[in-house]
Design an enzyme around this catalytic site. Structure first.
Site, PDB file in Angstrom:
ATOM      1  N   CYS A  43       0.557  -1.362  -0.034  1.00 49.08           N
ATOM      2  CA  CYS A  43       0.046  -0.072  -0.105  1.00 49.08           C
ATOM      3  C   CYS A  43       0.733   1.211  -0.168  1.00 49.08           C
ATOM      4  CB  CYS A  43      -0.845  -0.133   1.201  1.00 49.08           C
ATOM      5  SG  CYS A  43      -0.126   0.177   2.707  1.00 49.08           S
TER       6      CYS A  43
ATOM      7  N   CYS B  54       3.121   1.706   2.710  1.00 51.32           N
ATOM      8  CA  CYS B  54       4.513   0.925   2.378  1.00 51.32           C
ATOM      9  C   CYS B  54       5.490   1.655   1.739  1.00 51.32           C
ATOM     10  CB  CYS B  54       4.342  -0.408   2.164  1.00 51.32           C
ATOM     11  SG  CYS B  54       3.243  -1.535   2.701  1.00 51.32           S
TER      12      CYS B  54
ATOM     13  N   ASP C 242       4.446  16.931 -34.587  1.00 50.72           N
ATOM     14  CA  ASP C 242       5.920  16.844 -35.282  1.00 50.72           C
ATOM     15  C   ASP C 242       6.174  15.930 -36.487  1.00 50.72           C
ATOM     16  OD1 ASP C 242       6.427  14.624 -33.757  1.00 50.72           O
ATOM     17  OD2 ASP C 242       8.546  15.366 -33.313  1.00 50.72           O
TER      18      ASP C 242
ATOM     19  N   GLU D 111       5.298  -5.924 -58.784  1.00 51.91           N
ATOM     20  CA  GLU D 111       5.312  -5.773 -57.268  1.00 51.91           C
ATOM     21  C   GLU D 111       4.922  -7.007 -56.466  1.00 51.91           C
ATOM     22  OE1 GLU D 111       6.564  -3.493 -56.158  1.00 51.91           O
ATOM     23  OE2 GLU D 111       6.267  -1.586 -56.567  1.00 51.91           O
TER      24      GLU D 111
ATOM     25  N   SER E 115       7.772  -8.427 -54.251  1.00 54.91           N
ATOM     26  CA  SER E 115       8.508  -7.404 -53.466  1.00 54.91           C
ATOM     27  C   SER E 115       7.620  -7.490 -52.215  1.00 54.91           C
ATOM     28  CB  SER E 115       8.436  -6.175 -53.697  1.00 54.91           C
ATOM     29  OG  SER E 115       8.817  -5.165 -52.875  1.00 54.91           O
TER      30      SER E 115
ATOM     31  N   GLY F  41      16.346   0.923 -53.144  1.00 54.27           N
ATOM     32  CA  GLY F  41      16.025   2.157 -52.837  1.00 54.27           C
ATOM     33  C   GLY F  41      15.230   2.636 -54.087  1.00 54.27           C
TER      34      GLY F  41
ATOM     35  N   GLY G 227      13.215   0.838 -56.977  1.00 57.16           N
ATOM     36  CA  GLY G 227      11.994  -0.120 -57.413  1.00 57.16           C
ATOM     37  C   GLY G 227      12.076  -1.297 -57.803  1.00 57.16           C
TER      38      GLY G 227
ATOM     39  N   ALA H 102      10.805  -6.582 -63.827  1.00 59.44           N
ATOM     40  CA  ALA H 102      10.306  -7.771 -64.177  1.00 59.44           C
ATOM     41  C   ALA H 102      10.027  -7.775 -65.535  1.00 59.44           C
ATOM     42  CB  ALA H 102       9.240  -8.375 -63.265  1.00 59.44           C
TER      43      ALA H 102
END
Length: 565
Positions: free
Chosen positions: A12, A15, A423, A465, A468, A498, A500, A503
């Protein structure tokens, strides 16, 4: 400097005040603060001699009747919660039958030989047998409560111990008289058992609240990988996190986590820092950029130099902020502590006055009931635990949602805030990138029959995509699926770190990636293209360019949208 200790036996606010007082009396301590829920004692000192500080603080706290040890990293409350659960099951396993045996005769008739009201020897003996396991299981309440009372600083356990012992001793004396003289006597063994049972239940619920509130810290700790690839003497070796030192050269492969904070030496990749920053969009990292431990390398291979390890990493600083916020008291908690300091002695005084007054006015049995009732009902557990519980749950929930609350004072003052300035966008957004725009630049020559141009752009982007694991790739695939688009088979897939992906789709080379990649692979740009890209980026959207056989077919805008409500 601060030194943290783990204290055992506090139940408590009284204490906590006793521990604080014992530590603050020491000359080597500048300030001591206790958090009841985390069971931590935080001591501010000049940093001269840790060994001497530990000896003096431990001696003082143990002298006050509590257990103490230096806090160890990674300490959790799960073990305490499990012990409380086992204890609660044992206590209620005997307390419930005790209650039924004592009270059922009042509700349903029993044979006289089984009815404790008519056969007090049998009834008293059974109640005594049932209450003893409860008393033994809760022995710590008596040990701590009586010790605190003898030292002149009673706490909640003191109130419970006095109430329970009064009921138990009164009933035990009556049981002896029943067997010795054959007199009829009213027992209160069930009162003692139930007081302890409900006290145990309260502590179990408290430990469960601690466990739930600590999940946020556990999740943060779980972000750290167990091992890392380190390059030493030209050889890559996998080692444990504890063996990494500042200056080590580490390697993070695509899909892996950065082990510690560092600076990129080689490579280029997109990094997911959402778990730490709240920003869902990946951050591109190249030589010279800073990387943060526990962030995820989405593509490429990065070689980086460790600059911060162990407690100094950003993640560990965040964990420490959350733990400190849970440990430090809000201003209102200090007020509660001051009240509790005088509350317990006042209740003892009132209970004693009530005992004497009712012994004069009524019989001793009724006076004992009043004494027990005052002690038990006035336990200041809610007063001492409500504020730190709210504090701990609040900071824990904030951490789960990416909001780090630095102190109890900050959390308390938040209630009077009328305007908030953010921010970073990640605090306000859903945390998952989504496709917001699909714009046609040039009609596709590899367009399927009966397919409109928008779906064709999505089909090509979705197909490429599909190889990926990038968050933007997942957003494009999800949007295409929602539009009913089916991916085509691809070959020769390649991830361009970084930038893309590339294919072969139906025999044609398709690039899906940034505008920088598009400029490299598309020799001719439409006059309207730069303006269209700028328009999307001005709205805070990431622009993905779809290029087929050197021709820009379309633009896909991706953004992390604002939360609603």
């Amino acid at each position: 400097m601060e030194r943290v200790y783990q204290v055992g036996g506090m139940s408590c606010a009284a204490c906590a005040m006793s521990v604080e007082t014992a530590a603050n009396k020491l000359g080597v301590v500048d300030k001591a603060s206790v958090n009841l829920l985390t069971q931590k004692l935080v001591v501010a000192w000049d940093g001269a001699d840790a060994t001497m500080l530990d000896e003096q603080v431990m001696r003082a706290v143990r002298g006050a009747g509590f257990l103490i040890e230096v806090h160890k990293e990674g300490h959790t409350v799960e073990g305490v919660h499990k012990r409380q659960k086992v204890k609660m099951c044992v206590v209620f396993g005997f307390a419930v039958p005790l209650l039924l045996f004592a009270m059922l005769p009042m509700l349903a008739g029993l044979p006289h030989n089984l009815d404790p009201m008519h056969n007090p020897k049998w009834g008293g003996a059974v109640q005594f047998v049932l209450v003893m396991p409860v008393m033994v299981a809760c022995w710590g309440v008596f040990a701590k409560g009586v010790v605190r009372l003898c030292k002149g600083s009673p706490n909640m356990d003191s109130l419970i111990a006095l109430g329970v012992l009064s009921a138990f001793v009164y009933s035990l004396v009556g049981l002896v008289l029943v067997y010795a003289r054959g007199v009829h006597f009213e027992f209160y063994f069930e009162t003692a058992g139930l007081i302890l049972a409900f006290s145990t239940l309260g502590k179990f619920l408290e430990s469960r609240a601690k466990g739930k509130a600590s999940q946020a810290v556990k999740k943060l700790i779980g972000l750290v990988p167990n091992q890392a690839l380190v390059e030493r003497e030209g050889v890559l070796q996998e080692i444990g996190m504890e063996y990494i030192v500042v200056g080590d050269v580490l390697v993070c492969k695509a899909g892996g986590k950065f082990a510690v904070d560092g600076v990129v030496l080689e490579g280029y990749a997109s990094v997911d820092e959402s778990a730490l920053s709240g920003e869902s969009m990946p951050v591109h990292k190249t030589v010279g950029d800073q990387v943060v431990g526990a962030s995820i390398n989405l593509d490429g291979v990065i070689k980086y130099k460790a600059t911060k390890v162990g407690k100094d990493t950003v993640l560990n600083q965040i964990i420490r902020l959350v733990e400190d916020a849970q440990s430090k008291k809000a201003p209102i908690a200090r007020i509660a502590d001051k009240v509790c300091k005088w509350f317990v002695p006042a209740i003892l005084l009132i209970a004693s006055i009530a005992l004497v007054a009712w012994m004069v006015a009524e019989d001793g049995a009724f006076a004992i009931k009043i004494f027990i009732a005052v002690l038990v009902m006035a336990c200041p557990c809610a007063l001492g635990l409500a504020t730190p519980t709210a504090m701990m749950v609040g900071t824990g929930k904030g951490a789960e949602r990416g909001v780090i609350i630095k102190s109890g004072e900050a959390l308390e003052r938040l209630g009077s805030v009328s305007q908030v300035v953010f921010d970073k966008t990640g605090t306000l957004t859903k945390g998952t990138p989504q496709v917001t725009d699909v714009q046609v630049v040039v009609e596709s020559e590899c367009k399927q029959a009966n397919g409109d141009t928008i779906k064709e752009i999505l089909r090509l982007a979705m197909s490429v995509e599909s190889g990926s694991s990038h968050p933007i790739a997942k957003a494009i695939i999800a949007h295409a699926q929602d539009c009913g688009v089916v991916a085509s088979e691809i070959s020769a897939f390649e991830s361009l770190a970084g930038k893309g992906v590339r294919a072969k789709c139906e025999g044609k080379t398709v690039f899906v990636g940034s505008s920088r990649l598009a400029k490299e692979v598309a020799p001719c740009w439409e006059p309207c293209l730069p303006q269209a890209i700028d328009a999307l980026e001005s709205l805070g959207k990431t622009v993905v360019v779809v290029v087929c056989e050197g021709v820009v077919l379309g633009l896909i805008g991706v953004a992390d949208e604002t939360k609603q409500g």
